[in-house]
Write a protein that holds these residues in place. Structure first.
Motif, PDB file in Angstrom:
ATOM      1  N   UNK A 131      30.681  36.104  57.697  1.00  0.00           N
ATOM      2  CA  UNK A 131      30.203  36.218  56.109  1.00  0.00           C
ATOM      3  C   UNK A 131      30.478  34.933  55.502  1.00  0.00           C
ATOM      4  N   UNK A 132      29.557  34.536  54.733  1.00  0.00           N
ATOM      5  CA  UNK A 132      29.727  33.203  53.901  1.00  0.00           C
ATOM      6  C   UNK A 132      29.555  33.459  52.559  1.00  0.00           C
ATOM      7  N   UNK A 133      30.440  33.502  51.583  1.00  0.00           N
ATOM      8  CA  UNK A 133      30.671  33.322  50.409  1.00  0.00           C
ATOM      9  C   UNK A 133      30.690  31.903  49.651  1.00  0.00           C
ATOM     10  N   UNK A 134      29.589  31.463  48.863  1.00  0.00           N
ATOM     11  CA  UNK A 134      29.481  30.270  48.373  1.00  0.00           C
ATOM     12  C   UNK A 134      29.009  30.130  46.907  1.00  0.00           C
ATOM     13  N   UNK A 135      29.116  29.193  46.213  1.00  0.00           N
ATOM     14  CA  UNK A 135      28.775  28.777  45.100  1.00  0.00           C
ATOM     15  C   UNK A 135      28.824  27.447  44.889  1.00  0.00           C
ATOM     16  N   UNK A 136      27.583  26.769  44.189  1.00  0.00           N
ATOM     17  CA  UNK A 136      27.793  25.458  43.313  1.00  0.00           C
ATOM     18  C   UNK A 136      28.162  25.493  41.980  1.00  0.00           C
ATOM     19  N   UNK A 137      28.599  24.359  41.498  1.00  0.00           N
ATOM     20  CA  UNK A 137      28.950  24.456  39.968  1.00  0.00           C
ATOM     21  C   UNK A 137      27.924  24.648  39.116  1.00  0.00           C
ATOM     22  N   UNK A 138      26.466  24.399  39.582  1.00  0.00           N
ATOM     23  CA  UNK A 138      25.299  24.678  38.886  1.00  0.00           C
ATOM     24  C   UNK A 138      25.135  25.951  38.591  1.00  0.00           C
ATOM     25  N   UNK A 139      25.703  26.987  39.072  1.00  0.00           N
ATOM     26  CA  UNK A 139      25.314  28.527  39.110  1.00  0.00           C
ATOM     27  C   UNK A 139      26.610  29.286  38.718  1.00  0.00           C
ATOM     28  N   UNK A 159      20.772  37.452  62.842  1.00  0.00           N
ATOM     29  CA  UNK A 159      20.171  37.882  61.808  1.00  0.00           C
ATOM     30  C   UNK A 159      20.876  37.556  60.312  1.00  0.00           C
ATOM     31  N   UNK A 160      20.307  37.277  59.417  1.00  0.00           N
ATOM     32  CA  UNK A 160      20.909  36.887  58.086  1.00  0.00           C
ATOM     33  C   UNK A 160      20.364  37.594  56.976  1.00  0.00           C
ATOM     34  N   UNK A 161      21.283  38.191  56.071  1.00  0.00           N
ATOM     35  CA  UNK A 161      20.734  38.767  54.906  1.00  0.00           C
ATOM     36  C   UNK A 161      21.787  38.261  53.693  1.00  0.00           C
ATOM     37  N   UNK A 162      21.220  38.179  52.620  1.00  0.00           N
ATOM     38  CA  UNK A 162      21.759  37.439  51.416  1.00  0.00           C
ATOM     39  C   UNK A 162      22.078  38.375  50.112  1.00  0.00           C
ATOM     40  N   UNK A 163      23.031  38.211  49.364  1.00  0.00           N
ATOM     41  CA  UNK A 163      23.080  39.034  48.010  1.00  0.00           C
ATOM     42  C   UNK A 163      23.890  38.198  47.080  1.00  0.00           C
ATOM     43  N   UNK A 174      26.589  35.724  48.655  1.00  0.00           N
ATOM     44  CA  UNK A 174      27.198  36.169  50.054  1.00  0.00           C
ATOM     45  C   UNK A 174      26.116  36.283  51.033  1.00  0.00           C
ATOM     46  N   UNK A 175      26.545  35.772  52.340  1.00  0.00           N
ATOM     47  CA  UNK A 175      25.521  35.725  53.362  1.00  0.00           C
ATOM     48  C   UNK A 175      26.315  36.493  54.622  1.00  0.00           C
TER      49      UNK A 175
END
Length: 602
Positions: free
Chosen positions: A109-117, A129-133, A122-123
């Protein structure tokens, strides 16, 4: 033979994972290096479930939502853009294999954010197999790896105990922390902090945090730059009297990337070969900066192996840098002549003429110049002051004033000389006792003189010999006779003249003058016995044996004057730590330790 068919995407990734992900430590390495590539100043690593669950959080730049699917795809990376970039690598990752490999053998599970958003992504990945939200989170990335090797029971079976696997993880994190003192790194095991660095961008402080202050007390700084080739090396090596029983503490980096490099390692081993005992190794943290186009890091998927465009140049650069560090060479980038601290011998002489040996201090301020090598020598206390007021054309110092003070050094007593070390006497006719500023120093008289003789013989272009009118006939084995015949030039180089009477009988026509009172038969016996079957060490063994036999023996009474001469000569050596065989020369008992023993306050 069965028909050929295309492998599935998941199976391809699992095969690739076998090269990149060897064990849990491999996951930690790849993800932590990704965090550093993302510009993180803080990285937190948590290990649970027998090292099969790994959580790594950082405050880096994060992953753009539009790139998140690509990030977990095979051969997708932000690190290189064009073909030529492969030969100009400035990041740790660049192959685009790690994430795709990890999601094929673990639930991620990958949770990520850039400063522009204002929102994060969450992946969830399982079986490639990859799903995002969308999700709320801070800027940065959190990677949660669970059930590592859950779908590869054979690989899981071959993992070692959880304690052993965690030790591999700890070693990996230590190596990363030492190469990036600017990053605060924390490693936890089941919620308990095992390792923590503060990210002060100070390597000495990081070594203290990873190991202890005891280690840093025994380190010498290494710093050398070659502007023409673009090479620069920095870091620390331990003094030869502070060693470990394995090379586990060889932290070698190429452009801050941890490597297992035989060229790098050989350069270090060669310096310490005559400074440490066999099977004893120094503590080393060295980072070699080299132009990316002069080194290939794309040799193996793990990127631990490298190939140099010019390996000989790299070997010699590392060798001279480490030797210089142990010789107290201090590089200063202020456009003046090189400085050397305390010992009046430079690390590597660039001049063919012999170096003039001066006392530790000269004149009123202790600065002096060797005109032959065009080198300035500065005592450590003066050097410390120069850090804030370096010598230059406006500082009030110039060569003529220094030379003038040098000429006065024998006519007036300097303040340093008034506080010079005081020889107390001998203990058991073997050890010289000295009262120093730091405490009671105990020096082995034989080993101290042996170190001086060894370096003197090394530097002498022409070793003075003494002719022997009478010499014992020495019988040697056929193998030893063949060895001597093939290497008479090496014996001659160090002052020995050998003549064969028969195939297995020899006599000495001459020996080095410093061995005038030593039985030649004893000298030859020692040289041949110490070879250990390695003919390549013959010349070195001649040198070691000559130095040893020429030195004062243990259980020999000495006058104060004789002791002073031994100590004076020993203090001028480049490597005053051990004898050529690796035995320590001196040991100091601090004043505080002595006072504490007698229950004194001071």
């Amino acid at each position: 033979m069965a028909r050929i068919k295309q492998l599935s995407k998941n199976l391809i990734n699992q095969i690739a994972a076998g090269e990149v992900i060897e064990r849990p430590a491999s996951v930690v390495k790849e993800l932590t290096e990704n965090s550093i590539d993302a510009g993180a100043s803080k990285v937190s690593i948590e290990i649970t479930n027998d090292c099969r669950d790994i959580r790594i959080a950082d405050n880096g730049s994060g992953i753009h939502p539009d790139d998140i699917m690509l990030a977990f795809s095979k051969h997708a990376t932000s690190k290189i853009q064009e073909d030529d970039d492969l030969y100009n690598i400035h990041t740790f990752g660049f192959r685009g294999e790690a994430l795709a490999s990890i999601i094929s053998i673990a639930k991620v599970t990958c949770t990520t954010r850039t400063k522009d958003f204002e929102y994060g992504t969450k992946v969830k990945c399982e079986n490639s197999e990859v799903t995002t939200s969308q999700t709320g989170c801070a800027v940065g990335t959190i990677m949660e790896v669970k059930d590592l090797f859950y779908n590869l029971p054979v690989r899981l079976k071959f993992l070692k105990s959880s304690n052993t696997e965690f030790s591999y993880i700890q070693e990996t994190v230590q190596a990363i922390a030492l190469s990036h003192p600017e990053v605060a790194i924390e490693l936890k095991k089941y919620g308990k902090t095992v390792l923590k660095t503060t990210g002060q961008n100070n390597l000495t402080q990081t070594i203290k945090e990873v190991y202890s202050s005891d280690v840093t007390k025994n380190l010498k700084e290494v710093l050398k730059t070659d502007e023409l080739s673009g090479l620069r090396i920095s870091g620390f090596v331990s003094t030869p009297d502070y060693t470990r029983s394995s090379k586990k503490n060889y932290y070698m980096y190429i452009n801050s990337r941890a490597v297992k490099d035989p060229v790098f390692q050989k350069a270090i081993d060669t310096v310490y070969r005559t400074l440490t005992a066999s099977n004893k190794y120094p503590f080393v943290v060295l980072n070699l900066k080299i132009p990316p186009h002069d080194v290939d890091v794309n040799v193996h998927p793990t990127k631990k192996e490298v190939r140099y465009k010019n390996p000989n140049q790299v070997f010699n650069f590392i060798y001279t840098a480490v030797q210089g560090g142990l010789s107290n060479y201090i590089e200063r980038n202020n456009g003046v002549k090189p400085f050397y601290s305390q010992n009046a011998t430079p690390a590597v002489s660039q001049s063919s003429s012999p170096i003039v040996q001066f006392p530790k201090s000269a004149g009123n301020n202790g600065i002096y110049i060797d005109e032959k090598s065009d080198t300035m020598y500065v005592p450590q206390n003066i050097m410390d002051k120069m850090e804030t007021n370096p010598i230059n054309s406006h500082s009030g110092f110039n060569n003529s004033s220094v030379i003038s003070q040098q000429q006065q050094m024998f006519s007036q007593k300097s303040p340093v000389e008034e506080n010079a070390d005081r020889i107390i006497g001998q203990y058991r006719d073997t050890y010289i006792l000295i009262e120093t500023k730091e405490g009671l120093e105990i020096v082995d008289q034989h080993i101290a003189e042996e170190r001086y003789n060894y370096e003197k013989l090394q530097n002498d272009k022409q070793i003075i010999s003494q002719m022997l009118f009478v010499s014992d006939v020495i019988e040697v084995s056929s193998s030893d006779a063949a060895l001597i015949k093939e290497n008479t030039d090496k014996f001659e180089r160090y002052g020995y003249g050998i003549e064969f009477l028969k195939d297995n009988e020899i006599i000495f026509r001459k020996i080095p003058q410093i061995l005038a009172k030593v039985n030649p038969k004893e000298i030859l016996s020692d040289i041949l016995q110490n070879l250990d079957g390695n003919i390549n060490n013959l010349e070195e063994n001649i040198l070691k044996t000559t130095a040893c036999k020429a030195s004062v023996k243990a259980n020999t009474p000495l006058t104060i004057w004789q002791m002073q001469e031994i100590i004076k000569k020993w203090r001028t050596t480049k490597m005053p730590y051990t004898c050529p065989h690796g035995r320590p020369i001196s040991h100091t008992i601090p004043h505080k330790e002595l006072a504490a023993w007698f229950e004194r306050a001071k």
